[in-house]
Design a protein around this motif. Structure first.
Motif, PDB file in Angstrom:
ATOM      1  N   ASN A  40      26.912  45.659  37.498  1.00  0.00           N
ATOM      2  CA  ASN A  40      25.728  44.980  38.025  1.00  0.00           C
ATOM      3  C   ASN A  40      24.449  45.568  37.441  1.00  0.00           C
ATOM      4  O   ASN A  40      23.508  44.832  37.108  1.00  0.00           O
ATOM      5  CB  ASN A  40      25.696  45.102  39.552  1.00  0.00           C
ATOM      6  CG  ASN A  40      26.735  44.232  40.230  1.00  0.00           C
ATOM      7  OD1 ASN A  40      27.127  43.192  39.706  1.00  0.00           O
ATOM      8  ND2 ASN A  40      27.195  44.663  41.386  1.00  0.00           N
ATOM      9  N   SER A  41      24.415  46.891  37.325  1.00  0.00           N
ATOM     10  CA  SER A  41      23.225  47.544  36.773  1.00  0.00           C
ATOM     11  C   SER A  41      22.985  47.123  35.329  1.00  0.00           C
ATOM     12  O   SER A  41      21.844  46.842  34.933  1.00  0.00           O
ATOM     13  CB  SER A  41      23.379  49.070  36.861  1.00  0.00           C
ATOM     14  OG  SER A  41      23.506  49.494  38.203  1.00  0.00           O
ATOM     15  N   PHE A  44      21.684  43.363  35.274  1.00  0.00           N
ATOM     16  CA  PHE A  44      20.268  43.209  35.606  1.00  0.00           C
ATOM     17  C   PHE A  44      19.379  43.857  34.551  1.00  0.00           C
ATOM     18  O   PHE A  44      18.276  43.367  34.272  1.00  0.00           O
ATOM     19  CB  PHE A  44      19.983  43.796  36.992  1.00  0.00           C
ATOM     20  CG  PHE A  44      20.393  42.886  38.119  1.00  0.00           C
ATOM     21  CD1 PHE A  44      19.507  41.944  38.616  1.00  0.00           C
ATOM     22  CD2 PHE A  44      21.659  42.956  38.667  1.00  0.00           C
ATOM     23  CE1 PHE A  44      19.872  41.092  39.652  1.00  0.00           C
ATOM     24  CE2 PHE A  44      22.038  42.114  39.705  1.00  0.00           C
ATOM     25  CZ  PHE A  44      21.153  41.176  40.195  1.00  0.00           C
ATOM     26  N   PHE A 106      24.200  37.819  43.977  1.00  0.00           N
ATOM     27  CA  PHE A 106      23.474  38.165  42.754  1.00  0.00           C
ATOM     28  C   PHE A 106      22.615  37.006  42.263  1.00  0.00           C
ATOM     29  O   PHE A 106      21.657  37.221  41.523  1.00  0.00           O
ATOM     30  CB  PHE A 106      24.442  38.635  41.659  1.00  0.00           C
ATOM     31  CG  PHE A 106      25.667  37.783  41.481  1.00  0.00           C
ATOM     32  CD1 PHE A 106      25.634  36.636  40.716  1.00  0.00           C
ATOM     33  CD2 PHE A 106      26.863  38.152  42.068  1.00  0.00           C
ATOM     34  CE1 PHE A 106      26.761  35.855  40.548  1.00  0.00           C
ATOM     35  CE2 PHE A 106      28.006  37.388  41.906  1.00  0.00           C
ATOM     36  CZ  PHE A 106      27.956  36.226  41.141  1.00  0.00           C
ATOM     37  N   ILE A 110      18.797  37.895  41.477  1.00  0.00           N
ATOM     38  CA  ILE A 110      18.188  37.742  40.150  1.00  0.00           C
ATOM     39  C   ILE A 110      17.078  36.700  40.179  1.00  0.00           C
ATOM     40  O   ILE A 110      16.096  36.807  39.438  1.00  0.00           O
ATOM     41  CB  ILE A 110      19.255  37.385  39.095  1.00  0.00           C
ATOM     42  CG1 ILE A 110      18.689  37.667  37.693  1.00  0.00           C
ATOM     43  CG2 ILE A 110      19.703  35.927  39.186  1.00  0.00           C
ATOM     44  CD1 ILE A 110      19.732  37.675  36.608  1.00  0.00           C
ATOM     45  N   LYS A 164      19.457  46.557  47.752  1.00  0.00           N
ATOM     46  CA  LYS A 164      20.087  46.242  46.464  1.00  0.00           C
ATOM     47  C   LYS A 164      19.122  45.496  45.545  1.00  0.00           C
ATOM     48  O   LYS A 164      18.999  45.828  44.360  1.00  0.00           O
ATOM     49  CB  LYS A 164      21.347  45.392  46.669  1.00  0.00           C
ATOM     50  CG  LYS A 164      22.547  46.153  47.145  1.00  0.00           C
ATOM     51  CD  LYS A 164      23.839  45.392  46.914  1.00  0.00           C
ATOM     52  CE  LYS A 164      23.865  44.066  47.609  1.00  0.00           C
ATOM     53  NZ  LYS A 164      25.186  43.407  47.473  1.00  0.00           N
ATOM     54  N   THR A 165      18.457  44.499  46.096  1.00  0.00           N
ATOM     55  CA  THR A 165      17.547  43.699  45.271  1.00  0.00           C
ATOM     56  C   THR A 165      16.392  44.529  44.744  1.00  0.00           C
ATOM     57  O   THR A 165      15.998  44.401  43.579  1.00  0.00           O
ATOM     58  CB  THR A 165      17.016  42.501  46.076  1.00  0.00           C
ATOM     59  OG1 THR A 165      18.122  41.704  46.529  1.00  0.00           O
ATOM     60  CG2 THR A 165      16.105  41.644  45.228  1.00  0.00           C
ATOM     61  N   TYR A 168      17.704  46.578  41.856  1.00  0.00           N
ATOM     62  CA  TYR A 168      17.994  45.815  40.646  1.00  0.00           C
ATOM     63  C   TYR A 168      16.734  45.236  40.009  1.00  0.00           C
ATOM     64  O   TYR A 168      16.697  45.036  38.794  1.00  0.00           O
ATOM     65  CB  TYR A 168      19.025  44.725  40.950  1.00  0.00           C
ATOM     66  CG  TYR A 168      20.408  45.299  41.186  1.00  0.00           C
ATOM     67  CD1 TYR A 168      20.979  46.160  40.249  1.00  0.00           C
ATOM     68  CD2 TYR A 168      21.127  45.019  42.335  1.00  0.00           C
ATOM     69  CE1 TYR A 168      22.235  46.715  40.451  1.00  0.00           C
ATOM     70  CE2 TYR A 168      22.387  45.565  42.550  1.00  0.00           C
ATOM     71  CZ  TYR A 168      22.930  46.421  41.600  1.00  0.00           C
ATOM     72  OH  TYR A 168      24.177  46.982  41.809  1.00  0.00           O
ATOM     73  N   ILE A 171      15.656  48.033  37.968  1.00  0.00           N
ATOM     74  CA  ILE A 171      16.458  48.106  36.748  1.00  0.00           C
ATOM     75  C   ILE A 171      16.022  47.035  35.750  1.00  0.00           C
ATOM     76  O   ILE A 171      15.960  47.272  34.536  1.00  0.00           O
ATOM     77  CB  ILE A 171      17.959  47.956  37.082  1.00  0.00           C
ATOM     78  CG1 ILE A 171      18.458  49.197  37.818  1.00  0.00           C
ATOM     79  CG2 ILE A 171      18.783  47.732  35.822  1.00  0.00           C
ATOM     80  CD1 ILE A 171      18.443  50.463  36.993  1.00  0.00           C
ATOM     81  N   TYR A 224      21.786  55.690  43.033  1.00  0.00           N
ATOM     82  CA  TYR A 224      20.938  54.918  42.129  1.00  0.00           C
ATOM     83  C   TYR A 224      20.372  55.769  40.995  1.00  0.00           C
ATOM     84  O   TYR A 224      20.061  55.261  39.915  1.00  0.00           O
ATOM     85  CB  TYR A 224      19.804  54.263  42.917  1.00  0.00           C
ATOM     86  CG  TYR A 224      20.258  53.117  43.799  1.00  0.00           C
ATOM     87  CD1 TYR A 224      21.417  52.398  43.503  1.00  0.00           C
ATOM     88  CD2 TYR A 224      19.528  52.753  44.927  1.00  0.00           C
ATOM     89  CE1 TYR A 224      21.834  51.343  44.304  1.00  0.00           C
ATOM     90  CE2 TYR A 224      19.938  51.696  45.732  1.00  0.00           C
ATOM     91  CZ  TYR A 224      21.094  51.001  45.413  1.00  0.00           C
ATOM     92  OH  TYR A 224      21.496  49.951  46.208  1.00  0.00           O
TER      93      TYR A 224
END
Length: 325
Positions: A40-41, A44, A106, A110, A164-165, A168, A171, A224
């Motif tokens: 996922n990292s 993004f 996701f 995103i 989480k959002t 990301y 990121i 993280y």
């Protein structure tokens, strides 16, 4: 358009890691189904790296993003709804499934990330570098406040959409900044490889500590830090080996890597219903079954999405009218 091969590699790796994390019913040992946070990292990061917000108004820019992301989701949702995988008993549930946020977290993350990145990058609040640093600080602040003020430590950071959002988006911002600042251009493969190892080992080591000691569970945000180190290190490693990757592009096997990288979004979408509802034989046959079904469904979804996109933009109707003359 020139293909950047190291971005192809990063997308390929992200797709493989995320897919593997969903293979809990495929592998003979549950712990082998891992790598989701790493994938996922990367996903993004690459999304942020490839963003271009210049010379386009926001509505046009975000509409293109929404259409490209949304059409495959709707097609998957309709199919799963028709065969009974997904069910709904109210208009609100239908809205949530087909419009927003859907059952793909996701997609929501995103989409929020794209909006934030565009609006922040075009905001008139100082220089570009200062804005990016400030956005990163704001994301970190949101994570810390949300985690400690709202009791997220009790449910885990992976179960909270806001934490989480925010991470990301940070990121994505990192990928956006690294592309423009040309950082990590020095060819230091050994250093970058060590950074990758520290990121991976540190991440899983931290998770083990969290499971064994409640004290460390209160500092889940430490994960993280290792994820950011992993992403930066693997980006630098792949970027510095772009010429080597470009040399591999002439081999037929590289077409498979490009195909998977180019269809990463479709692969993410089809694997979610497949891994939970496909009845499999024993390992290792189960692995080949699942991969075959994912590739087949990805191919079909990709073709259907392209046709739908052409229909929406009028290309299909234009060809039909031209042929009828």
């Amino acid at each position: 358009m020139k293909v950047i091969e190291f971005i192809v590699v990063l997308r390929f790796l992200a797709t493989c890691l995320i897919t593997n994390s969903h293979f809990g019913n495929v592998w003979p040992i549950q712990v082998m189904a891992t790598g989701g946070a790493l994938g996922n990292s990367l996903f993004f990061f690459v999304s942020g790296y490839c963003i271009s917000t210049k010379q386009q108004n926001f509505i046009t820019w975000i509409w293109k993003k929404i259409i490209n992301l949304y059409i495959p989701i709707v097609l998957v949702q309709i199919f799963c709804y028709m065969i009974g995988i997904y069910k709904s008993s109210s208009i609100i549930q239908v809205f949530k499934m087909f419009v927003f946020p859907t059952n793909y977290w996701f997609f929501s993350a995103i989409l929020v990330g794209f909006c934030v990145m565009y609006l922040w990058d075009n905001a008139k609040i100082g220089g570009g570098e200062k804005k990016r640093i400030l956005l990163s600080a704001l994301c970190a602040g949101v994570m810390i406040i949300r985690y400690y003020a709202f009791g997220i430590s009790k449910i885990g950071i992976e179960n909270d959409f806001i934490v989480k959002t925010a991470f990301y988006i940070l990121i994505m911002q990192l990928g956006y900044s690294l592309r423009r600042n040309k950082m990590f251009a020095e060819n230091r493969n050994v250093v970058n490889a060590v950074g990758i190892m520290i990121g991976v080992v540190g991440l899983y080591g931290w998770k083990i500590l969290e499971g064994k000691n409640a004290f460390f569970y209160n500092f889940q945000l430490g994960e993280y830090i290792f994820l950011a180190l992993f992403v930066c290190s693997i980006y630098a490693f792949c970027m510095n080996n772009e010429k080597r990757f470009h040399g591999l592009a002439s081999y037929k096997g590289w077409r498979g890597v490009r195909w998977i990288a180019a269809r990463s979004w479709e692969i993410y979408l089809v694997q979610v219903p497949l891994v939970h509802h496909l009845k499999l034989m024993r390992f290792p046959i189960s692995l080949f079954e699942m991969l075959a079904m994912i590739f087949l469904c990805t191919f079909v979804l990709g073709a259907a999405s392209r046709y739908t996109m052409k229909f929406i933009t009028g290309e299909v109707l234009n060809k039909a009218s031209t042929a009828g003359r």
